[in-house]
Motif scaffolding. Structure first.
Motif, PDB file in Angstrom:
ATOM      1  N   ILE A  88      -7.102   4.927   6.206  1.00 13.19           N
ATOM      2  CA  ILE A  88      -5.760   5.472   6.476  1.00 13.19           C
ATOM      3  C   ILE A  88      -5.404   5.269   7.939  1.00 13.19           C
ATOM      4  O   ILE A  88      -4.328   4.776   8.263  1.00 13.19           O
ATOM      5  N   ARG A  89      -6.290   5.664   8.821  1.00 12.24           N
ATOM      6  CA  ARG A  89      -6.040   5.546  10.262  1.00 12.24           C
ATOM      7  C   ARG A  89      -5.758   4.096  10.652  1.00 12.24           C
ATOM      8  O   ARG A  89      -4.792   3.806  11.364  1.00 12.24           O
ATOM      9  N   ASP A  90      -6.568   3.167  10.167  1.00  5.61           N
ATOM     10  CA  ASP A  90      -6.407   1.763  10.541  1.00  5.61           C
ATOM     11  C   ASP A  90      -5.120   1.156   9.989  1.00  5.61           C
ATOM     12  O   ASP A  90      -4.450   0.385  10.669  1.00  5.61           O
ATOM     13  N   VAL A  91      -4.767   1.512   8.755  1.00 10.02           N
ATOM     14  CA  VAL A  91      -3.531   0.996   8.156  1.00 10.02           C
ATOM     15  C   VAL A  91      -2.320   1.522   8.921  1.00 10.02           C
ATOM     16  O   VAL A  91      -1.405   0.767   9.244  1.00 10.02           O
ATOM     17  N   LEU A  92      -2.317   2.815   9.239  1.00  8.81           N
ATOM     18  CA  LEU A  92      -1.182   3.383   9.963  1.00  8.81           C
ATOM     19  C   LEU A  92      -1.106   2.857  11.391  1.00  8.81           C
ATOM     20  O   LEU A  92      -0.014   2.595  11.902  1.00  8.81           O
ATOM     21  N   ASP A 138      -0.335  16.460  -4.706  1.00  9.31           N
ATOM     22  CA  ASP A 138      -1.295  16.158  -5.773  1.00  9.31           C
ATOM     23  C   ASP A 138      -2.695  15.956  -5.184  1.00  9.31           C
ATOM     24  O   ASP A 138      -2.932  15.008  -4.434  1.00  9.31           O
ATOM     25  N   PRO A 139      -3.663  16.819  -5.531  1.00 11.84           N
ATOM     26  CA  PRO A 139      -5.011  16.686  -4.974  1.00 11.84           C
ATOM     27  C   PRO A 139      -5.720  15.384  -5.374  1.00 11.84           C
ATOM     28  O   PRO A 139      -6.653  14.959  -4.700  1.00 11.84           O
ATOM     29  N   ASN A 140      -5.260  14.747  -6.459  1.00 14.45           N
ATOM     30  CA  ASN A 140      -5.839  13.463  -6.857  1.00 14.45           C
ATOM     31  C   ASN A 140      -5.609  12.385  -5.800  1.00 14.45           C
ATOM     32  O   ASN A 140      -6.321  11.387  -5.778  1.00 14.45           O
ATOM     33  N   PHE A 141      -4.597  12.580  -4.957  1.00 15.94           N
ATOM     34  CA  PHE A 141      -4.227  11.534  -4.008  1.00 15.94           C
ATOM     35  C   PHE A 141      -4.242  11.989  -2.546  1.00 15.94           C
ATOM     36  O   PHE A 141      -3.822  11.235  -1.675  1.00 15.94           O
ATOM     37  N   ALA A 142      -4.742  13.173  -2.267  1.00 16.95           N
ATOM     38  CA  ALA A 142      -4.813  13.637  -0.884  1.00 16.95           C
ATOM     39  C   ALA A 142      -5.652  12.668  -0.055  1.00 16.95           C
ATOM     40  O   ALA A 142      -6.741  12.273  -0.464  1.00 16.95           O
ATOM     41  N   ASP A 143      -5.119  12.252   1.079  1.00 13.18           N
ATOM     42  CA  ASP A 143      -5.823  11.370   2.023  1.00 13.18           C
ATOM     43  C   ASP A 143      -6.219  10.027   1.417  1.00 13.18           C
ATOM     44  O   ASP A 143      -7.274   9.479   1.732  1.00 13.18           O
ATOM     45  N   THR A 144      -5.375   9.472   0.570  1.00 11.27           N
ATOM     46  CA  THR A 144      -5.702   8.198  -0.063  1.00 11.27           C
ATOM     47  C   THR A 144      -4.799   7.066   0.401  1.00 11.27           C
ATOM     48  O   THR A 144      -3.703   7.280   0.921  1.00 11.27           O
ATOM     49  N   VAL A 145      -5.306   5.859   0.163  1.00 13.38           N
ATOM     50  CA  VAL A 145      -4.538   4.626   0.306  1.00 13.38           C
ATOM     51  C   VAL A 145      -4.616   3.946  -1.051  1.00 13.38           C
ATOM     52  O   VAL A 145      -5.711   3.715  -1.572  1.00 13.38           O
ATOM     53  N   VAL A 146      -3.448   3.647  -1.632  1.00 13.69           N
ATOM     54  CA  VAL A 146      -3.382   3.053  -2.966  1.00 13.69           C
ATOM     55  C   VAL A 146      -2.831   1.640  -2.851  1.00 13.69           C
ATOM     56  O   VAL A 146      -1.778   1.420  -2.238  1.00 13.69           O
ATOM     57  N   LEU A 147      -3.535   0.687  -3.424  1.00 13.87           N
ATOM     58  CA  LEU A 147      -3.067  -0.693  -3.516  1.00 13.87           C
ATOM     59  C   LEU A 147      -2.252  -0.824  -4.792  1.00 13.87           C
ATOM     60  O   LEU A 147      -2.759  -0.552  -5.888  1.00 13.87           O
ATOM     61  N   LEU A 148      -0.986  -1.241  -4.669  1.00 11.59           N
ATOM     62  CA  LEU A 148      -0.155  -1.454  -5.849  1.00 11.59           C
ATOM     63  C   LEU A 148      -0.496  -2.800  -6.472  1.00 11.59           C
ATOM     64  O   LEU A 148      -0.459  -3.832  -5.796  1.00 11.59           O
ATOM     65  N   LEU A 149      -0.825  -2.772  -7.752  1.00  6.00           N
ATOM     66  CA  LEU A 149      -1.209  -3.987  -8.469  1.00  6.00           C
ATOM     67  C   LEU A 149      -0.100  -4.511  -9.366  1.00  6.00           C
ATOM     68  O   LEU A 149      -0.073  -5.691  -9.695  1.00  6.00           O
ATOM     69  N   ASP A 150       0.779  -3.636  -9.770  1.00 10.19           N
ATOM     70  CA  ASP A 150       1.863  -4.039 -10.657  1.00 10.19           C
ATOM     71  C   ASP A 150       3.040  -3.107 -10.424  1.00 10.19           C
ATOM     72  O   ASP A 150       2.868  -1.876 -10.416  1.00 10.19           O
ATOM     73  N   VAL A 151       4.209  -3.672 -10.213  1.00  9.68           N
ATOM     74  CA  VAL A 151       5.440  -2.913 -10.031  1.00  9.68           C
ATOM     75  C   VAL A 151       6.501  -3.632 -10.839  1.00  9.68           C
ATOM     76  O   VAL A 151       6.757  -4.814 -10.622  1.00  9.68           O
ATOM     77  N   ASP A 152       7.089  -2.908 -11.808  1.00  7.02           N
ATOM     78  CA  ASP A 152       8.141  -3.522 -12.612  1.00  7.02           C
ATOM     79  C   ASP A 152       9.131  -2.457 -13.055  1.00  7.02           C
ATOM     80  O   ASP A 152       9.084  -1.316 -12.575  1.00  7.02           O
ATOM     81  N   ASP A 153      10.005  -2.807 -13.960  1.00 10.62           N
ATOM     82  CA  ASP A 153      11.049  -1.895 -14.408  1.00 10.62           C
ATOM     83  C   ASP A 153      10.507  -0.673 -15.132  1.00 10.62           C
ATOM     84  O   ASP A 153      11.232   0.290 -15.356  1.00 10.62           O
ATOM     85  N   ASN A 154       9.239  -0.688 -15.519  1.00 10.13           N
ATOM     86  CA  ASN A 154       8.627   0.434 -16.226  1.00 10.13           C
ATOM     87  C   ASN A 154       7.858   1.371 -15.309  1.00 10.13           C
ATOM     88  O   ASN A 154       7.431   2.439 -15.738  1.00 10.13           O
ATOM     89  N   GLY A 155       7.601   0.963 -14.077  1.00 17.05           N
ATOM     90  CA  GLY A 155       6.862   1.807 -13.150  1.00 17.05           C
ATOM     91  C   GLY A 155       5.897   1.013 -12.307  1.00 17.05           C
ATOM     92  O   GLY A 155       6.124  -0.161 -12.018  1.00 17.05           O
ATOM     93  N   LEU A 172       0.829  -1.201   0.000  1.00 16.21           N
ATOM     94  CA  LEU A 172       0.000   0.000   0.000  1.00 16.21           C
ATOM     95  C   LEU A 172       0.865   1.252   0.000  1.00 16.21           C
ATOM     96  O   LEU A 172       1.919   1.278   0.641  1.00 16.21           O
ATOM     97  N   LEU A 173       0.391   2.257  -0.695  1.00 15.70           N
ATOM     98  CA  LEU A 173       0.942   3.599  -0.595  1.00 15.70           C
ATOM     99  C   LEU A 173      -0.069   4.408   0.202  1.00 15.70           C
ATOM    100  O   LEU A 173      -1.244   4.484  -0.184  1.00 15.70           O
ATOM    101  N   VAL A 174       0.364   4.992   1.312  1.00 18.65           N
ATOM    102  CA  VAL A 174      -0.516   5.816   2.134  1.00 18.65           C
ATOM    103  C   VAL A 174      -0.040   7.256   1.989  1.00 18.65           C
ATOM    104  O   VAL A 174       1.129   7.562   2.260  1.00 18.65           O
ATOM    105  N   ALA A 175      -0.924   8.134   1.545  1.00 18.23           N
ATOM    106  CA  ALA A 175      -0.574   9.537   1.322  1.00 18.23           C
ATOM    107  C   ALA A 175      -0.146  10.191   2.632  1.00 18.23           C
ATOM    108  O   ALA A 175      -0.796  10.015   3.663  1.00 18.23           O
ATOM    109  N   LEU A 213      -8.053   2.874  -2.773  1.00 16.73           N
ATOM    110  CA  LEU A 213      -8.990   2.001  -2.055  1.00 16.73           C
ATOM    111  C   LEU A 213     -10.090   2.740  -1.299  1.00 16.73           C
ATOM    112  O   LEU A 213     -11.104   2.133  -0.952  1.00 16.73           O
ATOM    113  N   ASN A 214      -9.899   4.005  -1.015  1.00 17.79           N
ATOM    114  CA  ASN A 214     -10.830   4.677  -0.111  1.00 17.79           C
ATOM    115  C   ASN A 214     -11.598   5.839  -0.759  1.00 17.79           C
ATOM    116  O   ASN A 214     -11.899   6.825  -0.108  1.00 17.79           O
TER     117      ASN A 214
END
Length: 189
Positions: free
Chosen positions: A165-169, A22-39, A13-16, A45-46
């Protein structure tokens, strides 16, 4: 799936943080689905929308977890949909399922629902996704815009994502857990 940088990998997870601009991601939790040499690619999630899945993908309405609405997955390709699912067992992997991490994966929404029926213990559908080039996400993590933490299936399929966010942290070790009680505006503290 490779692990190109700093231990960041699919299923995490990425927790803001408050430093994220970036307002697109303020107060968000992001689940990473793919991570490779390209990004990296993930979904927010919330951010549930008010749009019932039945209005957009009627065939999948009975398969999704509550709340049975589309979630705003991110600012990229918002007209498209991506389904994240959890298998009941690794002995019953349906057609159209691609593993992300363990029993967690992505389901191809072109798959007939009867082929996945009974195989999934959770399903959530996201409109759009978040994407980063490898240097972009690495830079955002280095500058302190994201906390990178392990994810759990319960994070993805919770009925009420408002306290995510609170629960993950809170479950993180050390000082990171302290951030779970941080006020939205520390100047008002």
């Amino acid at each position: 799936m490779t692990e190109p940088w700093g231990g960041v990998q699919a299923g995490m997870l990425l927790v803001a943080t408050p430093a994220l601009q970036d307002p697109n991601f303020a107060d968000t939790v992001v689940l990473l689905l793919d991570v490779d040499d390209n990004g990296a690619l993930g979904v927010v999630l919330n951010r549930p929308s008010g749009v019932p899945v039945a209005e957009v993908l009627a065939g999948w309405a009975d398969a999704v977890a509550e709340p049975d609405v589309l979630f705003h997955g991110g600012p990229v390709s918002t007209e498209g949909a991506l389904a994240v699912a959890l298998l009941r067992s690794d002995d019953d992997v349906p057609v159209g399922f691609r593993e992300v991490s363990g029993l967690l994966g992505i389901v191809d929404l072109d798959t007939p629902t009867e082929l996945v029926d009974g195989s999934l213990s959770g399903l959530r559908i996201f409109a759009g996704y978040a994407g980063w080039g490898v240097d972009q996400l690495e830079g955002e993590i280095r500058e302190g815009s994201w906390y990178v933490v392990p994810g759990e299936a319960a994070d993805i399929f919770r009925d009420d994502p408002t306290g995510l966010i609170r629960d993950v942290l809170r479950r993180q070790p050390g000082e990171l857990a302290w951030h779970s009680t941080r006020p939205a505006d520390p100047d008002l503290n």
